[in-house]
Design a protein around this motif. Structure first.
Motif, PDB file in Angstrom:
ATOM      1  N   LYS A  65      33.456  42.105  51.392  1.00 42.75           N
ATOM      2  CA  LYS A  65      33.716  41.003  52.315  1.00 42.75           C
ATOM      3  C   LYS A  65      34.784  40.064  51.762  1.00 42.75           C
ATOM      4  O   LYS A  65      35.646  39.562  52.506  1.00 42.75           O
TER       5      LYS A  65
ATOM      6  N   LYS B 269      16.339  51.243  52.607  1.00 41.45           N
ATOM      7  CA  LYS B 269      16.170  49.808  52.881  1.00 41.45           C
ATOM      8  C   LYS B 269      16.742  48.929  51.770  1.00 41.45           C
ATOM      9  O   LYS B 269      16.753  47.709  51.904  1.00 41.45           O
ATOM     10  N   PHE B 270      17.228  49.543  50.703  1.00 45.67           N
ATOM     11  CA  PHE B 270      17.818  48.794  49.599  1.00 45.67           C
ATOM     12  C   PHE B 270      19.343  48.888  49.669  1.00 45.67           C
ATOM     13  O   PHE B 270      19.895  49.965  49.926  1.00 45.67           O
ATOM     14  N   GLU B 271      20.021  47.774  49.435  1.00 47.40           N
ATOM     15  CA  GLU B 271      21.477  47.743  49.478  1.00 47.40           C
ATOM     16  C   GLU B 271      22.042  47.094  48.218  1.00 47.40           C
ATOM     17  O   GLU B 271      21.367  46.271  47.577  1.00 47.40           O
ATOM     18  N   ASP B 272      23.254  47.475  47.885  1.00 47.55           N
ATOM     19  CA  ASP B 272      23.942  46.905  46.729  1.00 47.55           C
ATOM     20  C   ASP B 272      24.641  45.622  47.184  1.00 47.55           C
ATOM     21  O   ASP B 272      25.781  45.646  47.676  1.00 47.55           O
ATOM     22  N   ASP B 273      23.956  44.488  47.077  1.00 49.81           N
ATOM     23  CA  ASP B 273      24.477  43.215  47.573  1.00 49.81           C
ATOM     24  C   ASP B 273      25.809  42.837  46.932  1.00 49.81           C
ATOM     25  O   ASP B 273      26.690  42.289  47.600  1.00 49.81           O
ATOM     26  N   TYR B 274      25.975  43.115  45.663  1.00 50.99           N
ATOM     27  CA  TYR B 274      27.225  42.751  44.983  1.00 50.99           C
ATOM     28  C   TYR B 274      28.417  43.465  45.610  1.00 50.99           C
ATOM     29  O   TYR B 274      29.439  42.842  45.910  1.00 50.99           O
ATOM     30  N   GLN B 275      28.294  44.779  45.821  1.00 47.28           N
ATOM     31  CA  GLN B 275      29.408  45.534  46.388  1.00 47.28           C
ATOM     32  C   GLN B 275      29.693  45.123  47.830  1.00 47.28           C
ATOM     33  O   GLN B 275      30.852  45.102  48.262  1.00 47.28           O
ATOM     34  N   ILE B 276      28.640  44.792  48.582  1.00 43.68           N
ATOM     35  CA  ILE B 276      28.825  44.343  49.967  1.00 43.68           C
ATOM     36  C   ILE B 276      29.607  43.031  49.998  1.00 43.68           C
ATOM     37  O   ILE B 276      30.558  42.861  50.765  1.00 43.68           O
ATOM     38  N   GLN B 277      29.221  42.077  49.151  1.00 43.48           N
ATOM     39  CA  GLN B 277      29.903  40.790  49.097  1.00 43.48           C
ATOM     40  C   GLN B 277      31.326  40.931  48.557  1.00 43.48           C
ATOM     41  O   GLN B 277      32.245  40.233  48.996  1.00 43.48           O
TER      42      GLN B 277
ATOM     43  N   ASP C 245      30.926  52.062  44.323  1.00 43.92           N
ATOM     44  CA  ASP C 245      31.557  50.833  43.843  1.00 43.92           C
ATOM     45  C   ASP C 245      33.003  50.732  44.317  1.00 43.92           C
ATOM     46  O   ASP C 245      33.733  51.734  44.388  1.00 43.92           O
TER      47      ASP C 245
END
Length: 285
Positions: free
Chosen positions: A216, A205-213, A28
């Motif tokens: 960004k 194959k699973f990613e933490d979309d919230y942390q990626i966004q 995180d």
């Protein structure tokens, strides 16, 4: 990776010195609290409710509240407990792998050999794999006595902290006691739905979309110059000796004989000393 400590796995009369490493890490993005108007850092001070003073860490102790009385426990008090000084990961039993409920798992740690010879380490690792057993252990870490499971993952011994039995809550839901009827057709359709999602589990194959966004968003603000001067607004805020290792075959032989003797109910009348070990057997009777 940095070792967070050293321990000795007590496997019968065999000592296996190891280094401990955290097996997981938090990905995180770390965020601070600030004043939205000027960006000033919001800090929580260690204020004493009696005199209103900010207390430095070296003068902060732990306490237990017992009704209208409170017991203060200092670092010296806590360090006097035998569990807190223990340098052993004591194997207490070996159980089938499938008997350890995943609900009990806590933090995981990798164990690295910490001796000139890794033979005892490899022996324990291969024994666990060959017998499909998990070692249940007791150990002390970070001022707490812990229960753990010792198993093998990718050729490395892994120590997983376990919750104590009374820390696992029972699911007492009145709604589950109701008599619910499921038809064969409903069950069949549900099974087909499951089949349509069937796959092999591949964690990568699973990613933490919230942390990626979130990352960004932060990068975009940095590029656009939407920043404040950190120094101007945030200001400043004020590891056990290895156990002696026995000759491996001799230690194994003595351990097996000791366990066989205890199972047969045998007891000795004299105090037996074990050569080359840090342990002695207590005089029977």
């Amino acid at each position: 990776m940095r070792a967070i400590g050293k321990r000795v796995i007590a496997f019968g009369l065999v000592n296996v010195p190891v280094k401990i490493y955290s097996a997981t890490e938090d990905h995180d993005v770390s965020l601070h609290q600030v004043h939205d108007k000027d960006g000033g850092r919001i800090r929580y001070k260690r204020t004493c409710e009696i005199d209103g003073k900010v207390i430095p860490y070296e003068h902060i102790a732990k306490a237990y509240e017992a009704g209208d009385q409170t017991v203060i426990l200092t670092d010296e008090d806590l360090s006097s407990l035998p569990e807190e000084r223990s340098n052993e990961i004591e194997v207490v039993e070996f159980v089938p792998d499938d008997q350890v409920d995943p609900l009990m798992f806590e933090r995981s740690y990798y164990l690295e050999p910490d001796s000139k010879s890794a033979k005892a380490y490899v022996l324990l690792r291969e024994t666990l794999e060959a017998t499909n057993r998990t070692a249940i252990v007791q150990f002390a870490l970070r001022q707490k006595t812990r229960l753990g499971a010792l198993r093998v993952r990718d050729g490395v011994l892994v120590l997983q902290g376990l919750l104590w039995a009374d820390e696992v809550r029972k699911p007492e839901f009145p709604s589950l006691s109701e008599n619910v009827r499921i038809t064969d057709k409903e069950l069949d359709m549900s099974a087909k739905l499951v089949a349509s999602y069937e796959s092999d589990f591949t964690p990568d194959k699973f990613e933490d979309d919230y942390q990626i966004q979130l990352r960004k968003l932060i990068d975009a603000k940095l590029e656009q110059g939407e920043t404040i001067d950190t120094e101007a607004t945030f200001g400043e805020e004020a590891e056990g000796e290895k156990g002696e290792v026995l000759d491996l075959m001799e230690a194994l032989r003595r351990s097996v004989e000791k366990n066989r003797g205890s199972k047969k109910g045998k007891s000795g009348g004299t105090k037996e000393r074990e050569s080359g070990t840090s342990r002695t057997r207590k005089k029977a009777g």
